[in-house]
Motif scaffolding. Sequence first.
Motif, PDB file in Angstrom:
ATOM      1  N   LEU A  70       0.827  -1.205   0.000  1.00 42.00           N
ATOM      2  CA  LEU A  70       0.000   0.000   0.000  1.00 42.00           C
ATOM      3  C   LEU A  70       0.863   1.259   0.000  1.00 42.00           C
ATOM      4  O   LEU A  70       0.609   2.207  -0.747  1.00 42.00           O
ATOM      5  CB  LEU A  70      -0.923  -0.002   1.218  1.00 42.00           C
ATOM      6  CG  LEU A  70      -2.254  -0.750   1.110  1.00 42.00           C
ATOM      7  CD1 LEU A  70      -2.999  -0.681   2.435  1.00 42.00           C
ATOM      8  CD2 LEU A  70      -3.116  -0.166   0.009  1.00 42.00           C
ATOM      9  N   GLY A  71       1.889   1.268   0.846  1.00 43.97           N
ATOM     10  CA  GLY A  71       2.745   2.445   0.926  1.00 43.97           C
ATOM     11  C   GLY A  71       3.503   2.699  -0.357  1.00 43.97           C
ATOM     12  O   GLY A  71       3.577   3.844  -0.844  1.00 43.97           O
ATOM     13  N   LEU A  72       4.071   1.652  -0.951  1.00 41.47           N
ATOM     14  CA  LEU A  72       4.870   1.828  -2.167  1.00 41.47           C
ATOM     15  C   LEU A  72       4.008   2.273  -3.344  1.00 41.47           C
ATOM     16  O   LEU A  72       4.386   3.184  -4.092  1.00 41.47           O
ATOM     17  CB  LEU A  72       5.583   0.520  -2.502  1.00 41.47           C
ATOM     18  CG  LEU A  72       6.738   0.113  -1.573  1.00 41.47           C
ATOM     19  CD1 LEU A  72       7.327  -1.212  -2.025  1.00 41.47           C
ATOM     20  CD2 LEU A  72       7.825   1.181  -1.550  1.00 41.47           C
ATOM     21  N   VAL A  73       2.852   1.646  -3.523  1.00 36.30           N
ATOM     22  CA  VAL A  73       2.012   1.996  -4.670  1.00 36.30           C
ATOM     23  C   VAL A  73       1.442   3.402  -4.521  1.00 36.30           C
ATOM     24  O   VAL A  73       1.331   4.150  -5.499  1.00 36.30           O
ATOM     25  CB  VAL A  73       0.888   0.958  -4.836  1.00 36.30           C
ATOM     26  CG1 VAL A  73      -0.038   1.348  -5.968  1.00 36.30           C
ATOM     27  CG2 VAL A  73       1.472  -0.416  -5.118  1.00 36.30           C
ATOM     28  N   ALA A  74       1.102   3.805  -3.306  1.00 36.53           N
ATOM     29  CA  ALA A  74       0.605   5.171  -3.095  1.00 36.53           C
ATOM     30  C   ALA A  74       1.675   6.197  -3.451  1.00 36.53           C
ATOM     31  O   ALA A  74       1.392   7.208  -4.116  1.00 36.53           O
ATOM     32  CB  ALA A  74       0.154   5.347  -1.646  1.00 36.53           C
ATOM     33  N   GLN A  75       2.921   5.951  -3.047  1.00 39.15           N
ATOM     34  CA  GLN A  75       4.000   6.877  -3.391  1.00 39.15           C
ATOM     35  C   GLN A  75       4.258   6.898  -4.893  1.00 39.15           C
ATOM     36  O   GLN A  75       4.494   7.961  -5.478  1.00 39.15           O
ATOM     37  CB  GLN A  75       5.292   6.479  -2.648  1.00 39.15           C
ATOM     38  CG  GLN A  75       5.218   6.628  -1.143  1.00 39.15           C
ATOM     39  CD  GLN A  75       4.962   8.056  -0.722  1.00 39.15           C
ATOM     40  OE1 GLN A  75       5.396   8.997  -1.361  1.00 39.15           O
ATOM     41  NE2 GLN A  75       4.238   8.224   0.374  1.00 39.15           N
ATOM     42  N   ALA A  76       4.230   5.715  -5.523  1.00 36.87           N
ATOM     43  CA  ALA A  76       4.454   5.665  -6.964  1.00 36.87           C
ATOM     44  C   ALA A  76       3.376   6.438  -7.712  1.00 36.87           C
ATOM     45  O   ALA A  76       3.666   7.169  -8.664  1.00 36.87           O
ATOM     46  CB  ALA A  76       4.485   4.209  -7.434  1.00 36.87           C
ATOM     47  N   LEU A  77       2.128   6.314  -7.283  1.00 37.97           N
ATOM     48  CA  LEU A  77       1.036   7.036  -7.944  1.00 37.97           C
ATOM     49  C   LEU A  77       1.231   8.540  -7.833  1.00 37.97           C
ATOM     50  O   LEU A  77       1.062   9.282  -8.813  1.00 37.97           O
ATOM     51  CB  LEU A  77      -0.295   6.622  -7.320  1.00 37.97           C
ATOM     52  CG  LEU A  77      -1.539   7.335  -7.856  1.00 37.97           C
ATOM     53  CD1 LEU A  77      -1.773   6.957  -9.308  1.00 37.97           C
ATOM     54  CD2 LEU A  77      -2.762   6.994  -7.021  1.00 37.97           C
ATOM     55  N   VAL A  78       1.607   9.017  -6.653  1.00 39.35           N
ATOM     56  CA  VAL A  78       1.779  10.461  -6.458  1.00 39.35           C
ATOM     57  C   VAL A  78       2.936  10.978  -7.305  1.00 39.35           C
ATOM     58  O   VAL A  78       2.822  12.005  -7.988  1.00 39.35           O
ATOM     59  CB  VAL A  78       2.019  10.760  -4.962  1.00 39.35           C
ATOM     60  CG1 VAL A  78       2.413  12.221  -4.773  1.00 39.35           C
ATOM     61  CG2 VAL A  78       0.769  10.457  -4.150  1.00 39.35           C
ATOM     62  N   MET A  79       4.059  10.271  -7.304  1.00 35.48           N
ATOM     63  CA  MET A  79       5.249  10.768  -7.999  1.00 35.48           C
ATOM     64  C   MET A  79       5.095  10.699  -9.514  1.00 35.48           C
ATOM     65  O   MET A  79       5.536  11.600 -10.232  1.00 35.48           O
ATOM     66  CB  MET A  79       6.472   9.968  -7.559  1.00 35.48           C
ATOM     67  CG  MET A  79       6.900  10.244  -6.123  1.00 35.48           C
ATOM     68  SD  MET A  79       8.430   9.380  -5.693  1.00 35.48           S
ATOM     69  CE  MET A  79       8.771  10.114  -4.086  1.00 35.48           C
ATOM     70  N   VAL A  80       4.470   9.633 -10.018  1.00 33.62           N
ATOM     71  CA  VAL A  80       4.345   9.485 -11.459  1.00 33.62           C
ATOM     72  C   VAL A  80       3.401  10.526 -12.039  1.00 33.62           C
ATOM     73  O   VAL A  80       3.612  11.038 -13.147  1.00 33.62           O
ATOM     74  CB  VAL A  80       3.876   8.056 -11.801  1.00 33.62           C
ATOM     75  CG1 VAL A  80       3.454   7.957 -13.250  1.00 33.62           C
ATOM     76  CG2 VAL A  80       4.994   7.066 -11.534  1.00 33.62           C
ATOM     77  N   THR A  81       2.352  10.865 -11.313  1.00 33.14           N
ATOM     78  CA  THR A  81       1.362  11.805 -11.839  1.00 33.14           C
ATOM     79  C   THR A  81       1.688  13.259 -11.534  1.00 33.14           C
ATOM     80  O   THR A  81       0.937  14.143 -11.951  1.00 33.14           O
ATOM     81  CB  THR A  81      -0.027  11.488 -11.266  1.00 33.14           C
ATOM     82  OG1 THR A  81       0.037  11.502  -9.826  1.00 33.14           O
ATOM     83  CG2 THR A  81      -0.488  10.109 -11.718  1.00 33.14           C
TER      84      THR A  81
END
Length: 753
Positions: free
Chosen positions: A397-408
């Motif tokens: 959950l933590g990794l995917v949430a960070q990836a979503l924020v940074m990529v977008t």
Amino acid sequence: MQTVCLALTGVAAALLVWCVQAVGAVHEARDARIAARVPEAAGPGTRPAAWWNQSADSWADRDFSVVYLEPAGPSAPLPPGLPRWPEPGEAFVSPALLDAMPPAATRYGRLAGTIGPEGLADPGELFVYVRAPAGVPVRGPVTTLAITGYGTGPAPEPGHFVSQAFDRPAGDLYGLLAPQLGLPAAVLLVVSARLAARGRDRRLAVLYAMGAGRSVRARIAVGECLGPLALGTALAGVPLALLTLTGVRLPLTGYAVAAGDLAPLRWWYPPALVLVWAVLCLLFAALHLRVRPAGSGRLRPARRRPSVWPGVLCATGGLAVVAGAASGGAAGTRLFVLGTTLVLAGLPPLVGRAAARLSARLTGRAAGDPARLVGGRWAAARPEVIARAGAALVVMLGLVAQALVMVTDLTDEARRATALARHLDGRLLEVHSAPASEAASARFVAALGPDARVLRVGAAAPTDAGGSSGTSGAGGPTDAGGIGAGGPTGTGGGGPTGIGAGGPTGTGAGGPTGIGPPVLRGDCRDLAALGALRVCPRTGAVPAREAYAERTPRTEALRWMGFGPVGVQAAASRAELLREPGPFVVLTSGPEGRERAERAARATLPLPQVGVPGEAHVVGAAARARQAGWVVLVAAAGFLLLAAAGAAALLHAFLDRADELRPLAGYTSGVRFHLRVAWWGMGVPMACALALAALSAGLLAGVNLGFLSPSGSSPLGLLAGGLAVAGAVCAAATVGGGWLSARAGHRWAPRGD
């Protein structure tokens, strides 16, 4: 439960192998089709078979290639995917473009048909072949290639076609698949190896005492996992093999995979499944080769003190997160990522302890409620079970949430360009083209209609009207080399034919050559449509910031255009405006005006490009944001597998102690009591753990959004979806645990009590 876990391991491994093979096969087929349509330039002294020029267009924040063709004769070779040469003024478009963009049927001329699959990189590619109308030249500009055929030269460079400018290499997908699907497969294998550990260890210890060697123990372990692994591999392998016959459209991304691209998997995938099944059996056996005989374990205290390292890791990571957020920039982002990694590494044990303590508080005053008391005490005594069950979910959950924020997240230029495009709403356009005659310019202006206002960017000195210097304003207001380097669509530094430096003719990057910045000329009423003028400058050019009394979105748009900062001057007449070479600036009366300008430009001007100022930054940011769909898609499959692994481990730990509930069968024979014990023993602690995990992931993502990635997408929807999936899986495990423990209780009989 071990059978279920082993079957899930087979499913994860089969899915991983299919994805890896599919990525390789699809990229190989794509590269072959792209290489087959690359034009082969005619050598010196060679008679060309056709003329070829690539420009760009955009729709819904996506750039794509518009290729102009002109055959030298009736025997000229056709590009792949075209059944015939288009007649003058006709166009062939890709089926995906026709579906996504209804105006494509008329924007490029008469619709002659669609491009065949062999001429497209993939079924979803946006691509256009156009033959210019009669009287509109294609051969003249220096960026037009004289070609002899297609696909005979060396492999093209990445981004050769505008349509593939933002495509990611296969290595990026491999790097995404390895942790997101490989890690769940490994976790499931290890979890299944430790399920039913007490009984297995007793059996292996007896064999060890009887002198059984490693080979005997390995054969027993292989026999234990042989059937479940084969079942899981087949359950996933058969549907995935069928997809090679039908093709598939991937959810979240919308990417269509053709069945033909997956044809090699019909031969590669079945043998690979057998090999993976054998490897999994060997790995499972290897996890059971070491046997610790009875009495060889070390004495441990009944109540061990909690480890300190999780708290140290989280505290250190928290300090790094705060420091990175406060410092900002590239160094701050790297520090933030390091801190987030440390926090997520130490978080699962702390979440398990906190969930156990919350469960103990909720069940501490359970007088008169034996189910709540029994279940709560069981959970409070086993925080490590909760930590192990929720560890992978917390980290994922933590990794995917960070990836979503940074990529977008958008760059500063993309944020400003997006805001500008929202204000302009397609009502201000810049139109670049190859050098056009006065008659062609007049036809273009007439085709725009009476409501459109037309300005033109000319040289600073009217007597010097040649070419383009490309020396001024090549990158918009703050970014040298961003938007201006590719004309209105920013297609980059050259593409396949060098068209990037200033649009199709090299006139965009610096405006027409002259002394000083280029000058925006037009009627005073048309200039005033940009914003209120202090005075209409008739005698000489005045910088735009001095000519206009206030800043409006339209005056700000002048700073984003491909020709850079401009002066403003009133034109003596419309005829003078048409004679002067240079890009047009068109002000339309509504959003539909862009389509009218597109059709007018392509019907009258040679090799036109029409765009909104700053569009290149918006297109690039949108392409980057689309990568989030791939991250979430792959992570969703891994998250579901990890949720199943955690629930299986938790359920097994509960059932492993279910014999402690069997004496209660003499007092109650209903399932309801056991379901309530399972609810308080598994459901409540896991609900607490998941809530804490989502809160931690949301907090870290909030810090990232607030300080480092202010325009990133909110991860609330992602976290809510993850919580819903994990909650559903844990609820199923809770119901299953209560039902199975009740069945075990009915079979209990006293044995030497």
